[in-house]
Write a protein that holds these residues in place. Structure first.
Motif, PDB file in Angstrom:
ATOM      1  N   ARG A   1      -6.146 -25.244 -12.284  1.00 23.77           N
ATOM      2  CA  ARG A   1      -6.139 -24.603 -11.076  1.00 23.77           C
ATOM      3  C   ARG A   1      -5.273 -24.501 -10.106  1.00 23.77           C
ATOM      4  N   GLY A   2      -5.475 -23.343  -9.004  1.00 27.05           N
ATOM      5  CA  GLY A   2      -4.465 -23.064  -8.243  1.00 27.05           C
ATOM      6  C   GLY A   2      -5.038 -22.944  -6.649  1.00 27.05           C
ATOM      7  N   GLU A   3      -3.895 -23.041  -6.049  1.00 24.91           N
ATOM      8  CA  GLU A   3      -4.519 -22.946  -4.486  1.00 24.91           C
ATOM      9  C   GLU A   3      -3.940 -21.709  -3.902  1.00 24.91           C
ATOM     10  N   LEU A   4      -4.777 -20.848  -3.568  1.00 27.48           N
ATOM     11  CA  LEU A   4      -4.395 -19.570  -2.697  1.00 27.48           C
ATOM     12  C   LEU A   4      -3.551 -19.675  -1.433  1.00 27.48           C
ATOM     13  N   GLY A   5      -2.981 -18.682  -1.302  1.00 25.31           N
ATOM     14  CA  GLY A   5      -2.301 -18.626   0.095  1.00 25.31           C
ATOM     15  C   GLY A   5      -2.109 -16.869   0.453  1.00 25.31           C
ATOM     16  N   TYR A   6      -2.550 -16.528   1.631  1.00 26.40           N
ATOM     17  CA  TYR A   6      -2.310 -14.905   2.039  1.00 26.40           C
ATOM     18  C   TYR A   6      -2.141 -14.921   3.365  1.00 26.40           C
ATOM     19  N   TRP A   7      -1.605 -13.685   3.601  1.00 20.69           N
ATOM     20  CA  TRP A   7      -1.568 -13.093   4.837  1.00 20.69           C
ATOM     21  C   TRP A   7      -1.226 -11.617   5.060  1.00 20.69           C
ATOM     22  N   ILE A   8      -1.626 -10.947   5.998  1.00 24.96           N
ATOM     23  CA  ILE A   8      -1.594  -9.359   6.243  1.00 24.96           C
ATOM     24  C   ILE A   8      -0.751  -9.273   7.553  1.00 24.96           C
ATOM     25  N   ALA A   9      -0.033  -8.583   7.491  1.00 23.76           N
ATOM     26  CA  ALA A   9       0.905  -8.225   8.807  1.00 23.76           C
ATOM     27  C   ALA A   9      -0.332  -7.479   9.751  1.00 23.76           C
ATOM     28  N   THR A  10      -0.046  -8.141  10.979  1.00 22.31           N
ATOM     29  CA  THR A  10      -1.079  -7.751  11.988  1.00 22.31           C
ATOM     30  C   THR A  10      -1.559  -6.109  12.222  1.00 22.31           C
ATOM     31  N   GLU A  11      -0.585  -5.466  12.236  1.00 28.57           N
ATOM     32  CA  GLU A  11      -0.886  -3.875  12.110  1.00 28.57           C
ATOM     33  C   GLU A  11      -1.683  -3.464  10.881  1.00 28.57           C
ATOM     34  N   HIS A  12      -1.927  -4.156   9.880  1.00 27.48           N
ATOM     35  CA  HIS A  12      -2.693  -3.800   8.926  1.00 27.48           C
ATOM     36  C   HIS A  12      -3.904  -4.382   8.714  1.00 27.48           C
TER      37      HIS A  12
ATOM     38  N   VAL B   1       1.056  -1.144   0.009  1.00 30.44           N
ATOM     39  CA  VAL B   1       0.006   0.034   0.026  1.00 30.44           C
ATOM     40  C   VAL B   1       0.893   1.406   0.011  1.00 30.44           C
ATOM     41  N   THR B   2       0.700   1.885  -0.774  1.00 30.11           N
ATOM     42  CA  THR B   2       1.623   3.256  -1.214  1.00 30.11           C
ATOM     43  C   THR B   2       3.125   2.774  -1.024  1.00 30.11           C
ATOM     44  N   GLU B   3       3.474   1.638  -1.542  1.00 30.68           N
ATOM     45  CA  GLU B   3       4.891   1.151  -1.635  1.00 30.68           C
ATOM     46  C   GLU B   3       5.365   0.412  -0.320  1.00 30.68           C
ATOM     47  N   GLU B   4       4.451   0.502   0.594  1.00 31.18           N
ATOM     48  CA  GLU B   4       4.669  -0.066   1.847  1.00 31.18           C
ATOM     49  C   GLU B   4       4.166  -1.520   2.009  1.00 31.18           C
ATOM     50  N   PRO B   5       5.239  -2.567   2.451  1.00 29.95           N
ATOM     51  CA  PRO B   5       4.517  -3.944   2.334  1.00 29.95           C
ATOM     52  C   PRO B   5       3.827  -4.136   3.435  1.00 29.95           C
ATOM     53  N   VAL B   6       2.487  -4.797   3.173  1.00 25.07           N
ATOM     54  CA  VAL B   6       1.673  -5.279   4.304  1.00 25.07           C
ATOM     55  C   VAL B   6       1.343  -6.536   4.210  1.00 25.07           C
ATOM     56  N   GLY B   7       1.802  -7.637   3.384  1.00 28.15           N
ATOM     57  CA  GLY B   7       1.757  -8.939   3.309  1.00 28.15           C
ATOM     58  C   GLY B   7       1.962  -9.527   1.968  1.00 28.15           C
ATOM     59  N   MET B   8       1.432 -10.771   2.216  1.00 30.06           N
ATOM     60  CA  MET B   8       1.929 -11.547   0.873  1.00 30.06           C
ATOM     61  C   MET B   8       0.429 -12.392   0.525  1.00 30.06           C
ATOM     62  N   VAL B   9       0.633 -12.791  -1.063  1.00 32.86           N
ATOM     63  CA  VAL B   9      -0.587 -13.233  -1.611  1.00 32.86           C
ATOM     64  C   VAL B   9       0.155 -14.541  -2.578  1.00 32.86           C
ATOM     65  N   SER B  10      -0.443 -15.342  -2.865  1.00 32.86           N
ATOM     66  CA  SER B  10       0.284 -16.561  -3.558  1.00 32.86           C
ATOM     67  C   SER B  10      -0.746 -17.463  -4.289  1.00 32.86           C
ATOM     68  N   PHE B  11      -0.145 -18.021  -5.573  1.00 29.66           N
ATOM     69  CA  PHE B  11      -0.843 -19.120  -5.995  1.00 29.66           C
ATOM     70  C   PHE B  11       0.247 -20.295  -5.671  1.00 29.66           C
ATOM     71  N   HIS B  12       0.133 -21.093  -4.961  1.00 34.00           N
ATOM     72  CA  HIS B  12       0.987 -22.388  -4.989  1.00 34.00           C
ATOM     73  C   HIS B  12      -0.010 -23.558  -5.122  1.00 34.00           C
ATOM     74  N   GLU B  13       0.630 -24.736  -5.498  1.00 33.21           N
ATOM     75  CA  GLU B  13      -0.128 -26.014  -5.809  1.00 33.21           C
ATOM     76  C   GLU B  13      -0.528 -25.576  -7.099  1.00 33.21           C
ATOM     77  N   VAL B  14      -0.004 -24.766  -8.002  1.00 34.58           N
ATOM     78  CA  VAL B  14      -0.670 -24.552  -9.387  1.00 34.58           C
ATOM     79  C   VAL B  14      -0.719 -26.069 -10.338  1.00 34.58           C
ATOM     80  N   SER B  15      -1.718 -26.232 -10.779  1.00 36.68           N
ATOM     81  CA  SER B  15      -1.603 -27.337 -11.723  1.00 36.68           C
ATOM     82  C   SER B  15      -2.366 -27.043 -13.179  1.00 36.68           C
ATOM     83  N   ASN B  16      -1.303 -27.011 -14.063  1.00 36.55           N
ATOM     84  CA  ASN B  16      -1.727 -26.830 -15.410  1.00 36.55           C
ATOM     85  C   ASN B  16      -2.448 -27.629 -15.941  1.00 36.55           C
ATOM     86  N   ASP B  17      -2.339 -29.099 -15.576  1.00 33.45           N
ATOM     87  CA  ASP B  17      -3.065 -30.098 -16.165  1.00 33.45           C
ATOM     88  C   ASP B  17      -4.548 -30.087 -15.804  1.00 33.45           C
ATOM     89  N   SER B  18      -4.906 -29.575 -14.661  1.00 39.68           N
ATOM     90  CA  SER B  18      -6.372 -29.528 -14.115  1.00 39.68           C
ATOM     91  C   SER B  18      -6.611 -28.010 -14.149  1.00 39.68           C
TER      92      SER B  18
END
Length: 179
Positions: free
Chosen positions: A88-99, A69-86
Motif C-alpha cells: 500500500r501507499g499513501e498519497l499526498g498532493y498539492w497544486i499552486a493556488t494560481e493553478h 504543465v508544458t514544463e511549468e511547475p504547478v504542484g507536487m504529488v507523492s506516495f509517502h508511507e509506502v509499505s512493501n509488506d502490505s
C-alpha cells in the motif's frame, strides 16, 4: 533545466524533483491557499527545505514528483508511507493556488494511482484530507476513492483542532484498462 518526464497524464507530466525546483516548492508551500489545506503550521526557510529535499524527497522509500504543465511547475504529488509488506501507499498532493480548478490535481493523482497499481503492485492506496479541503475530497471521490472515516480533531493546524478524513481505493476497484 527540467528533469526527465517520469509519467505523463492527459494534461500534466510528472517528473522527479530536482534541487532547482526547491524555490518553487518553498514559495508555493508558503502560500496560505496551499499550507492551510495540508496542515503545515510553519513556513520553511531554504535550509529546512534543503533538509526536506535530502531526507524526504530523496528518500528511496517514497516517491515525490513535480507536477508540470508544458514544463511549468504547478504542484507536487507523492506516495509517502509506502509499505512493501502490505502493498500500500499513501498519497499526498498539492497544486499552486494560481493553478487551482484546472483539473491538474485529478490528472496527476489519477496518473500516480495508475502507476501505483499497475507498476508497483499496490493492493491499496489511501489519502487523508483535512477538514475544509473540499476540493481535495472531490478529486479523490471523482477518481473512485471511498470515504472510509473521520479521525475527529486528529490534528492541530491553522489555530485549531481539525478532523482528518480518510479515503481509500483497492486495486480491484481501479480499472487499469480504462486509464
Amino acid at each position: 533545466m527540467p528533469g526527465p518526464v517520469f509519467l505523463e497524464g492527459e494534461t500534466v507530466t510528472l517528473r522527479p524533483i530536482e534541487d532547482g525546483d526547491l524555490e518553487f516548492i518553498q514559495r508555493e508551500r508558503s502560500d496560505a491557499g496551499v499550507w492551510r489545506t495540508l496542515g503545515w503550521p510553519f513556513p520553511s526557510n531554504s535550509k529546512q527545505l534543503q533538509e526536506f529535499y535530502e531526507e524526504t524527497i530523496s528518500d528511496e522509500e517514497t516517491i515525490h514528483l513535480l507536477i508540470t504543465v508544458t514544463e511549468e511547475p504547478v504542484g507536487m504529488v507523492s506516495f509517502h508511507e509506502v509499505s512493501n509488506d502490505s502493498w500500500r501507499g499513501e498519497l499526498g498532493y498539492w497544486i499552486a493556488t494560481e493553478h487551482h480548478s484546472n483539473g491538474y490535481a485529478t490528472d496527476a493523482v489519477g496518473t500516480l494511482v495508475e502507476y501505483g497499481f499497475r507498476d508497483l503492485g499496490f493492493h491499496r492506496i489511501e489519502a487523508k484530507v483535512f477538514d475544509g479541503n473540499e476540493a481535495s475530497r472531490t478529486v479523490l471521490e471523482n477518481l473512485g476513492f471511498t470515504h472510509e472515516g473521520v479521525h475527529r480533531e486528529a490534528t492541530f493546524a491553522d489555530g485549531g483542532f481539525r478532523d482528518v478524513h480518510w479515503y481509500g481505493i483497492l486495486a480491484d476497484e481501479w480499472d487499469v484498462d480504462a486509464e
